[in-house]
Design a protein around this motif. Structure first.
Motif, mmCIF file in Angstrom:
data_model
loop_
_atom_site.group_PDB
_atom_site.id
_atom_site.type_symbol
_atom_site.label_atom_id
_atom_site.label_comp_id
_atom_site.label_asym_id
_atom_site.label_seq_id
_atom_site.Cartn_x
_atom_site.Cartn_y
_atom_site.Cartn_z
ATOM 1 N N ARG A 180 2.613 10.731 5.362
ATOM 2 C CA ARG A 180 3.818 10.410 6.109
ATOM 3 C C ARG A 180 5.119 10.607 5.348
ATOM 4 O O ARG A 180 6.157 10.778 5.947
ATOM 5 C CB ARG A 180 3.748 8.961 6.597
ATOM 6 N N VAL A 181 5.079 10.522 4.028
ATOM 7 C CA VAL A 181 6.318 10.676 3.251
ATOM 8 C C VAL A 181 6.083 11.676 2.131
ATOM 9 O O VAL A 181 4.958 11.881 1.691
ATOM 10 C CB VAL A 181 6.816 9.326 2.676
ATOM 11 N N GLY A 182 7.163 12.286 1.658
ATOM 12 C CA GLY A 182 7.055 13.261 0.580
ATOM 13 C C GLY A 182 6.619 12.613 -0.725
ATOM 14 O O GLY A 182 6.916 11.457 -0.990
ATOM 15 N N GLY A 183 5.889 13.363 -1.511
ATOM 16 C CA GLY A 183 5.396 12.837 -2.784
ATOM 17 C C GLY A 183 4.259 11.862 -2.536
ATOM 18 O O GLY A 183 3.607 11.902 -1.500
ATOM 19 N N GLN B 141 0.852 -1.193 0.000
ATOM 20 C CA GLN B 141 0.000 0.000 0.000
ATOM 21 C C GLN B 141 0.882 1.235 0.000
ATOM 22 O O GLN B 141 2.024 1.192 0.453
ATOM 23 C CB GLN B 141 -0.863 -0.029 1.267
ATOM 24 N N ARG B 142 0.345 2.314 -0.493
ATOM 25 C CA ARG B 142 1.068 3.586 -0.440
ATOM 26 C C ARG B 142 1.309 3.985 1.019
ATOM 27 O O ARG B 142 0.454 3.755 1.866
ATOM 28 C CB ARG B 142 0.263 4.685 -1.124
ATOM 29 N N PRO B 143 2.443 4.613 1.322
ATOM 30 C CA PRO B 143 2.679 5.041 2.700
ATOM 31 C C PRO B 143 1.815 6.227 3.124
ATOM 32 O O PRO B 143 1.639 6.476 4.316
ATOM 33 C CB PRO B 143 4.165 5.396 2.716
ATOM 34 N N ASN B 144 1.270 6.955 2.184
ATOM 35 C CA ASN B 144 0.304 8.023 2.468
ATOM 36 C C ASN B 144 -1.070 7.453 2.136
ATOM 37 O O ASN B 144 -1.311 7.040 1.003
ATOM 38 C CB ASN B 144 0.573 9.260 1.612
ATOM 39 N N PHE B 145 -1.973 7.416 3.119
ATOM 40 C CA PHE B 145 -3.244 6.730 2.877
ATOM 41 C C PHE B 145 -4.351 7.274 3.766
ATOM 42 O O PHE B 145 -4.099 7.920 4.781
ATOM 43 C CB PHE B 145 -3.096 5.220 3.095
ATOM 44 N N MET B 146 -5.584 6.970 3.360
ATOM 45 C CA MET B 146 -6.768 7.311 4.149
ATOM 46 C C MET B 146 -7.041 6.182 5.137
ATOM 47 O O MET B 146 -6.861 5.012 4.808
ATOM 48 C CB MET B 146 -7.998 7.478 3.243
ATOM 49 N N ALA B 147 -7.478 6.523 6.348
ATOM 50 C CA ALA B 147 -7.768 5.504 7.362
ATOM 51 C C ALA B 147 -8.767 6.040 8.377
ATOM 52 O O ALA B 147 -9.381 7.074 8.147
ATOM 53 C CB ALA B 147 -6.483 5.081 8.053
ATOM 54 N N ASN B 148 -8.877 5.353 9.500
ATOM 55 C CA ASN B 148 -9.817 5.675 10.573
ATOM 56 C C ASN B 148 -11.249 5.621 10.037
ATOM 57 O O ASN B 148 -11.945 6.623 9.940
ATOM 58 C CB ASN B 148 -9.510 7.037 11.181
ATOM 59 N N LEU B 149 -11.683 4.417 9.701
ATOM 60 C CA LEU B 149 -12.999 4.221 9.101
ATOM 61 C C LEU B 149 -14.118 4.409 10.117
ATOM 62 O O LEU B 149 -14.051 3.901 11.231
ATOM 63 C CB LEU B 149 -13.091 2.831 8.486
ATOM 64 N N VAL B 150 -15.127 5.147 9.702
ATOM 65 C CA VAL B 150 -16.290 5.426 10.546
ATOM 66 C C VAL B 150 -17.539 4.985 9.777
ATOM 67 O O VAL B 150 -17.768 5.437 8.651
ATOM 68 C CB VAL B 150 -16.382 6.937 10.880
ATOM 69 N N PRO B 151 -18.358 4.102 10.360
ATOM 70 C CA PRO B 151 -19.578 3.667 9.670
ATOM 71 C C PRO B 151 -20.672 4.739 9.738
ATOM 72 O O PRO B 151 -20.739 5.510 10.687
ATOM 73 C CB PRO B 151 -19.995 2.419 10.446
ATOM 74 N N PHE B 152 -21.481 4.777 8.709
ATOM 75 C CA PHE B 152 -22.649 5.663 8.727
ATOM 76 C C PHE B 152 -23.716 5.091 7.802
ATOM 77 O O PHE B 152 -23.436 4.250 6.954
ATOM 78 C CB PHE B 152 -22.279 7.104 8.331
ATOM 79 N N PRO C 116 4.530 8.041 -3.301
ATOM 80 C CA PRO C 116 5.063 6.795 -3.854
ATOM 81 C C PRO C 116 4.045 5.659 -3.770
ATOM 82 O O PRO C 116 3.186 5.650 -2.891
ATOM 83 C CB PRO C 116 6.283 6.510 -2.986
ATOM 84 N N ASP C 117 4.154 4.708 -4.689
ATOM 85 C CA ASP C 117 3.235 3.562 -4.714
ATOM 86 C C ASP C 117 3.419 2.641 -3.521
ATOM 87 O O ASP C 117 2.470 1.983 -3.088
ATOM 88 C CB ASP C 117 3.429 2.748 -5.995
ATOM 89 N N THR C 118 4.646 2.546 -3.013
ATOM 90 C CA THR C 118 4.941 1.650 -1.899
ATOM 91 C C THR C 118 5.964 2.299 -0.983
ATOM 92 O O THR C 118 6.546 3.327 -1.318
ATOM 93 C CB THR C 118 5.539 0.311 -2.386
ATOM 94 N N LEU C 119 6.200 1.659 0.146
ATOM 95 C CA LEU C 119 7.290 2.036 1.037
ATOM 96 C C LEU C 119 8.373 0.983 0.838
ATOM 97 O O LEU C 119 8.171 -0.190 1.160
ATOM 98 C CB LEU C 119 6.814 2.067 2.481
ATOM 99 N N ALA C 120 9.474 1.376 0.249
ATOM 100 C CA ALA C 120 10.548 0.426 -0.044
ATOM 101 C C ALA C 120 11.341 0.122 1.225
ATOM 102 O O ALA C 120 11.597 1.014 2.030
ATOM 103 C CB ALA C 120 11.466 0.990 -1.111
#
Length: 95
Positions: free
Chosen positions: A61-64, A32-43, A66-70
Motif C-alpha cells: 500500500r505504501v512506497g518502501g 504493524q507495517r502498512p505493507n503486509f501479508m493477509a487473507n489467511l487460508v487454512p490447509f 516502513p515499520d509503521t504507518l505514522a
C-alpha cells in the motif's frame, strides 16, 4: 481516524482508505507495517497431516517498507493521563 500500536491489518486498511478521501489520522504509529501479508487460508499437509494457515495476498500500500504507518498528527499516549482516565487523543480529535 485514531491510531495506536494496536492498529493492525484491517485498521491500517481503513486508515489508508480514509486518508485517500481526505481524512487525517491522529495518535500513535500503527503496530504493524502498512505493507503486509493477509487473507489467511487454512490447509493440512498431506504427508504429516498437520494444520497450517498461509497468507495468500500481499498488501503493498505504501512506497518502501516502513515499520509503521505514522499518523498525520502524532499524539503519544502516556501513563499519567491513563491514571486519571484522560484520553488526550480523543480530546484532540473531538476539538
Amino acid at each position: 481516524m485514531l491510531t495506536d500500536r494496536a492498529s493492525m491489518s484491517a485498521a491500517i486498511e481503513a486508515v489508508l482508505e480514509s486518508k485517500a478521501i481526505g481524512a487525517r489520522s491522529l495518535g500513535e504509529p500503527t503496530g504493524q507495517r502498512p505493507n503486509f501479508m493477509a487473507n489467511l487460508v487454512p490447509f493440512t499437509s498431506s504427508r504429516l497431516q498437520l494444520a497450517f494457515v498461509r497468507a495468500t495476498l500481499y498488501y503493498d500500500r505504501v512506497g518502501g517498507d516502513p515499520d509503521t504507518l505514522a499518523p498525520d498528527v502524532q499524539l503519544p499516549y502516556n501513563f499519567s493521563d491513563w491514571l486519571v482516565s484522560r484520553d488526550t487523543v480523543l480530546e484532540r480529535a473531538l476539538a
